[in-house]
Design an enzyme around this catalytic site. Structure first.
Site, PDB file in Angstrom:
ATOM      1  N   CYS A 214      -6.597   3.684   6.529  1.00 34.99           N
ATOM      2  CA  CYS A 214      -6.071   4.499   5.429  1.00 34.99           C
ATOM      3  C   CYS A 214      -5.585   5.857   5.930  1.00 34.99           C
ATOM      4  O   CYS A 214      -4.470   6.285   5.636  1.00 34.99           O
ATOM      5  CB  CYS A 214      -7.149   4.667   4.366  1.00 34.99           C
ATOM      6  SG  CYS A 214      -6.606   5.676   3.002  1.00 34.99           S
TER       7      CYS A 214
ATOM      8  N   GLU B 297       7.198  -0.510  -0.406  1.00 30.82           N
ATOM      9  CA  GLU B 297       7.072   0.924  -0.123  1.00 30.82           C
ATOM     10  C   GLU B 297       7.935   1.334   1.069  1.00 30.82           C
ATOM     11  O   GLU B 297       8.649   2.345   1.016  1.00 30.82           O
ATOM     12  CB  GLU B 297       5.603   1.275   0.144  1.00 30.82           C
ATOM     13  CG  GLU B 297       4.754   1.151  -1.117  1.00 30.82           C
ATOM     14  CD  GLU B 297       3.261   1.307  -0.877  1.00 30.82           C
ATOM     15  OE1 GLU B 297       2.532   1.539  -1.854  1.00 30.82           O
ATOM     16  OE2 GLU B 297       2.797   1.187   0.274  1.00 30.82           O
TER      17      GLU B 297
ATOM     18  N   HIS C  23       2.870  16.319 -25.242  1.00 34.59           N
ATOM     19  CA  HIS C  23       4.316  16.306 -25.412  1.00 34.59           C
ATOM     20  C   HIS C  23       4.967  17.486 -24.692  1.00 34.59           C
ATOM     21  O   HIS C  23       4.402  18.585 -24.710  1.00 34.59           O
ATOM     22  CB  HIS C  23       4.630  16.387 -26.913  1.00 34.59           C
ATOM     23  CG  HIS C  23       6.067  16.212 -27.228  1.00 34.59           C
ATOM     24  ND1 HIS C  23       6.700  14.985 -27.113  1.00 34.59           N
ATOM     25  CD2 HIS C  23       7.007  17.109 -27.618  1.00 34.59           C
ATOM     26  CE1 HIS C  23       7.973  15.148 -27.450  1.00 34.59           C
ATOM     27  NE2 HIS C  23       8.190  16.418 -27.756  1.00 34.59           N
TER      28      HIS C  23
ATOM     29  N   CYS D 286      -2.632   4.425   3.798  1.00 30.10           N
ATOM     30  CA  CYS D 286      -2.353   5.188   2.572  1.00 30.10           C
ATOM     31  C   CYS D 286      -1.808   6.592   2.819  1.00 30.10           C
ATOM     32  O   CYS D 286      -0.814   6.991   2.211  1.00 30.10           O
ATOM     33  CB  CYS D 286      -3.611   5.356   1.724  1.00 30.10           C
ATOM     34  SG  CYS D 286      -4.946   4.206   2.025  1.00 30.10           S
TER      35      CYS D 286
ATOM     36  N   GLU E 257       2.724  10.104 -22.924  1.00 27.00           N
ATOM     37  CA  GLU E 257       2.413  10.005 -24.359  1.00 27.00           C
ATOM     38  C   GLU E 257       2.854   8.668 -24.945  1.00 27.00           C
ATOM     39  O   GLU E 257       2.344   8.227 -25.970  1.00 27.00           O
ATOM     40  CB  GLU E 257       3.010  11.176 -25.145  1.00 27.00           C
ATOM     41  CG  GLU E 257       4.519  11.187 -25.209  1.00 27.00           C
ATOM     42  CD  GLU E 257       5.064  12.424 -25.943  1.00 27.00           C
ATOM     43  OE1 GLU E 257       4.532  12.765 -27.009  1.00 27.00           O
ATOM     44  OE2 GLU E 257       6.026  13.039 -25.450  1.00 27.00           O
TER      45      GLU E 257
HETATM   46  C1  LIG Z   1       0.521   0.521   5.414  1.00 23.14           C
HETATM   47  C2  LIG Z   1      -0.706   0.516   4.536  1.00 23.14           C
HETATM   48  C3  LIG Z   1      -0.714   1.242   3.363  1.00 23.14           C
HETATM   49  C4  LIG Z   1      -1.841   1.243   2.544  1.00 23.14           C
HETATM   50  N1  LIG Z   1      -1.799   1.963   1.396  1.00 23.14           N
HETATM   51  C5  LIG Z   1      -2.874   1.997   0.584  1.00 23.14           C
HETATM   52  C6  LIG Z   1      -2.862   2.763  -0.610  1.00 23.14           C
HETATM   53  O1  LIG Z   1      -1.864   3.406  -0.942  1.00 23.14           O
HETATM   54  N2  LIG Z   1      -3.983   2.786  -1.367  1.00 23.14           N
HETATM   55  C7  LIG Z   1      -5.114   2.080  -1.028  1.00 23.14           C
HETATM   56  O2  LIG Z   1      -6.108   2.139  -1.748  1.00 23.14           O
HETATM   57  N3  LIG Z   1      -5.142   1.325   0.091  1.00 23.14           N
HETATM   58  C8  LIG Z   1      -4.058   1.265   0.906  1.00 23.14           C
HETATM   59  N4  LIG Z   1      -4.096   0.518   2.056  1.00 23.14           N
HETATM   60  C9  LIG Z   1      -5.301  -0.283   2.343  1.00 23.14           C
HETATM   61  C10 LIG Z   1      -6.422   0.559   2.975  1.00 23.14           C
HETATM   62  O3  LIG Z   1      -5.916   1.216   4.115  1.00 23.14           O
HETATM   63  C11 LIG Z   1      -7.592  -0.337   3.343  1.00 23.14           C
HETATM   64  O4  LIG Z   1      -8.002  -1.063   2.211  1.00 23.14           O
HETATM   65  C12 LIG Z   1      -8.784   0.463   3.859  1.00 23.14           C
HETATM   66  O5  LIG Z   1      -8.414   1.227   4.984  1.00 23.14           O
HETATM   67  C13 LIG Z   1      -9.930  -0.475   4.210  1.00 23.14           C
HETATM   68  O6  LIG Z   1     -10.988   0.226   4.773  1.00 23.14           O
HETATM   69  P1  LIG Z   1     -11.985  -0.509   5.783  1.00 23.14           P
HETATM   70  O7  LIG Z   1     -13.050   0.488   6.097  1.00 23.14           O
HETATM   71  O8  LIG Z   1     -12.369  -1.829   5.269  1.00 23.14           O
HETATM   72  O9  LIG Z   1     -11.113  -0.795   7.098  1.00 23.14           O
HETATM   73  P2  LIG Z   1     -10.306   0.199   8.037  1.00 23.14           P
HETATM   74  O10 LIG Z   1      -9.922   1.444   7.349  1.00 23.14           O
HETATM   75  O11 LIG Z   1      -9.235  -0.649   8.633  1.00 23.14           O
HETATM   76  O12 LIG Z   1     -11.363   0.616   9.161  1.00 23.14           O
HETATM   77  C14 LIG Z   1     -11.827  -0.292  10.122  1.00 23.14           C
HETATM   78  C15 LIG Z   1     -12.084   0.489  11.395  1.00 23.14           C
HETATM   79  O13 LIG Z   1     -12.857  -0.314  12.281  1.00 23.14           O
HETATM   80  C16 LIG Z   1     -12.440  -0.064  13.605  1.00 23.14           C
HETATM   81  N5  LIG Z   1     -12.872  -1.214  14.409  1.00 23.14           N
HETATM   82  C17 LIG Z   1     -12.415  -2.490  14.352  1.00 23.14           C
HETATM   83  N6  LIG Z   1     -13.124  -3.264  15.207  1.00 23.14           N
HETATM   84  C18 LIG Z   1     -14.040  -2.466  15.797  1.00 23.14           C
HETATM   85  C19 LIG Z   1     -15.079  -2.689  16.753  1.00 23.14           C
HETATM   86  N7  LIG Z   1     -15.307  -3.913  17.247  1.00 23.14           N
HETATM   87  N8  LIG Z   1     -15.840  -1.642  17.157  1.00 23.14           N
HETATM   88  C20 LIG Z   1     -15.613  -0.395  16.636  1.00 23.14           C
HETATM   89  N9  LIG Z   1     -14.658  -0.130  15.716  1.00 23.14           N
HETATM   90  C21 LIG Z   1     -13.888  -1.151  15.301  1.00 23.14           C
HETATM   91  C22 LIG Z   1     -10.935   0.089  13.481  1.00 23.14           C
HETATM   92  O14 LIG Z   1     -10.405   0.819  14.576  1.00 23.14           O
HETATM   93  C23 LIG Z   1     -10.804   0.841  12.155  1.00 23.14           C
HETATM   94  O15 LIG Z   1     -10.736   2.224  12.352  1.00 23.14           O
HETATM   95  C24 LIG Z   1      -2.993   0.507   2.922  1.00 23.14           C
HETATM   96  C25 LIG Z   1      -2.991  -0.231   4.111  1.00 23.14           C
HETATM   97  C26 LIG Z   1      -1.871  -0.227   4.909  1.00 23.14           C
HETATM   98  C27 LIG Z   1      -1.895  -1.010   6.188  1.00 23.14           C
END
Ligand SMILES: Cc1cc2nc3c(=O)[nH]c(=O)nc-3n(C[C@H](O)[C@H](O)[C@H](O)COP(=O)(O)OP(=O)(O)OC[C@H]3O[C@@H](n4cnc5c(N)ncnc54)[C@H](O)[C@@H]3O)c2cc1C
Length: 455
Positions: free
Chosen positions: A40, A178, A431, A45, A436
């Site tokens: 994110c 987007e 308004h 995001c 609204e």
């Molecule tokens: C282009 C794009 C736009 C988006 N826009 C929106 C939006 O506008 N609004 C919204 O609500 N959501 C949006 N999302 C979705 C949102 O980003 C995800 O739902 C959210 O980040 C999920 O969080 P998470 O913690 O599950 O995973 P992530 O945020 O993906 O975090 C997982 C982390 O784990 C780390 N990792 C993976 N494997 C390992 C390992 N073995 N050891 C250590 N670290 C590891 C990764 O490096 C990563 O940093 C968007 C996604 C994308 C791709």
């Protein structure tokens, strides 16, 4: 054991879970292999919204002339935008680290993999934990076609060395829509190629149809019902071949064709954690995997892949395990937005979903927003309420138009609280706003329901 809880992944879900658990007094470790804040903050995001905002300014500058301003958006500096975006994201990375450190969690800038059900390899260190959370998120997937290596995915789009002049975006989910808006808004000749008749499968049909019109109105060339078959290199770019015989000559081909869970290489078998058909980790209502002391949160579970859902899950799990406050997270009535230009926002059921369950009354309004009565821009706002005929409860609200996400957050409170159409009707409007309209729609557009067509 080294820790009461070890979290794999420092994204939305992992950071929240680790921070709250540490705040409850648990001994917490957390590993992040790439960037704190996860998808994110770094490649999702946050930077996406900066790009959308940048894209909006071009049209806003044009529109400002109709309000008497002597301005002209002459050219856009892509490198300046990326530098500003990178600076802000570096600040956010620091904030995420500090939040964890201040809460007392032990931070590992390393990749974690399972050795057995209670033991992890964290950057070469052997770490044991009573409980383990998998919050490793997901990654974009492309299409398996000849020349696929010439295409990019969303992870790459935030670091392009220069702004392309001609772009083909493949897909019609929210990321595709987007980014098509971003590229078109920043001046690229933009194509959107998708298999369905309309973009944004799963969204309300009226919204989908209005979005297709809006995208075309923004100068994006739509290719519905088309499948890419190959990408080849040309003298000055790439050629994308479609199954309908069309060939698009572009500088950039962008696969926005889906995402998959990050579970490969975690050695989940050694921990007894099962995965589903697409590599996702199934969990029960308490976020437990097939190994009862190992939990999975956020995108790696591939349910509702949104940041606020991931953070809510992380918070709930930490409260459940260490805060003496057991709770889950409902996935009903989760509001969501698509940052198209203008944006879409929605909460609750679509007309199609609601009509399968029972009879519903539809209230729909489509109008030129106040700003565009002066600009003359042909850009309409659409607002829609789906109301249960028997109980008068508002089951769904949908909007395409300026400020839709900001408006929908409040509507989501009303719908979560179980508001009826009568509650909407007795609410006084603000308004003059577009918002609204949500409390002044009185004329029903149609009735829908099982076996009932539109009337
Ligand atoms: C282009 C794009 C736009 C988006 N826009 C929106 C939006 O506008 N609004 C919204 O609500 N959501 C949006 N999302 C979705 C949102 O980003 C995800 O739902 C959210 O980040 C999920 O969080 P998470 O913690 O599950 O995973 P992530 O945020 O993906 O975090 C997982 C982390 O784990 C780390 N990792 C993976 N494997 C390992 C390992 N073995 N050891 C250590 N670290 C590891 C990764 O490096 C990563 O940093 C968007 C996604 C994308 C791709």
């Amino acid at each position: 054991m080294n820790f009461d809880l070890f979290v794999i992944g420092g994204g939305s879900a992992g950071v929240r879970c680790a921070r709250i658990a540490a705040g409850h007094g648990a001994r917490v470790g957390i590993a992040e292999s790439r960037f704190w804040g996860g998808t994110c903050v770094n490649i999702g995001c946050v930077p996406k919204k900066f790009l959308v905002m940048a894209a909006e300014y071009g049209a806003l500058a044009e529109d400002a002339r109709r309000f008497g301003w002597d301005v002209e958006a002459k050219s856009h500096n892509w490198s300046a935008l990326l530098a500003a975006k990178d600076k802000e994201i570096a600040r956010l990375n620091g904030i995420y680290r500090r939040l964890l450190e201040n809460a007392g969690a032990t931070i590992f800038d390393a990749r974690a993999t399972f050795i057995d059900a209670h033991t992890l390899d964290v950057g070469g260190q052997r770490i044991t934990a009573e409980r383990i959370v998998i919050a490793t998120g997901g990654h974009p997937t492309g299409l398996d076609i000849p020349g696929a290596e010439h295409a990019i995915v969303s992870d790459d789009a935030f670091f392009l060395p220069e702004m392309p002049k001609r772009v083909a975006v493949i897909g019609s989910g929210y990321i595709a829509v987007e980014f098509a808006g971003v590229f078109a808004g920043l001046g690229a000749a933009t194509h959107l190629v998708y298999r369905q008749p309309l973009p944004l499968r799963g969204f309300d049909e009226d919204i989908r149809a209005a979005l297709a019109e809006t995208l075309a109105g923004n100068g994006i060339t739509l290719h519905p019902g088309a499948l890419p078959t190959a990408i080849s290199l040309t003298d000055d770019g790439k050629r994308l071949a479609l199954n309908n015989g069309t060939a698009l000559d572009v500088d950039l081909v962008f696969f926005a064709t889906g995402r998959a869970a990050n579970t490969k290489g975690l050695n989940l078998d050694a921990a007894g954690v099962n995965t589903g058909a697409k590599g996702e980790i199934p969990v029960d209502d308490a976020f437990a995997t097939s190994a009862p002391h190992i939990y999975a949160l956020g995108d790696v579970t591939d349910r509702l892949n949104l940041t606020p859902v991931a953070t809510a899950q992380g918070h709930a799990l930490a409260d459940t395990l260490f805060g003496n406050n057991p709770r889950g997270v409902s996935l009903e009535n989760v509001p969501t937005a698509v940052f198209s230009i203008p944006p879409i926002a929605t909460v609750g059921l679509t007309e199609e979903e609601a009509a399968k369950r029972g009879e519903v009354t539809i209230f729909l309004s489509r109008f030129t927003p106040m700003r565009h009565t002066l600009t003359g821009r042909a850009r309409k706002t659409l607002m829609k309420l789906v109301v249960d005929k028997a109980t008068n409860k508002v089951l769904g609200a949908h909007m395409l138009g300026e400020d839709a996400p900001e408006i929908m957050q409040g509507i989501a409170v009303a719908i979560t609280a179980g508001a009826t159409k009568a509650d909407f009707d007795r609410t006084i409007g603000i308004h003059p706003t577009a918002a609204e309209e949500f409390v002044t729609m009185r004329t029903q557009t149609r009735v829908a329901g099982p076996g009932i067509g539109a009337v």
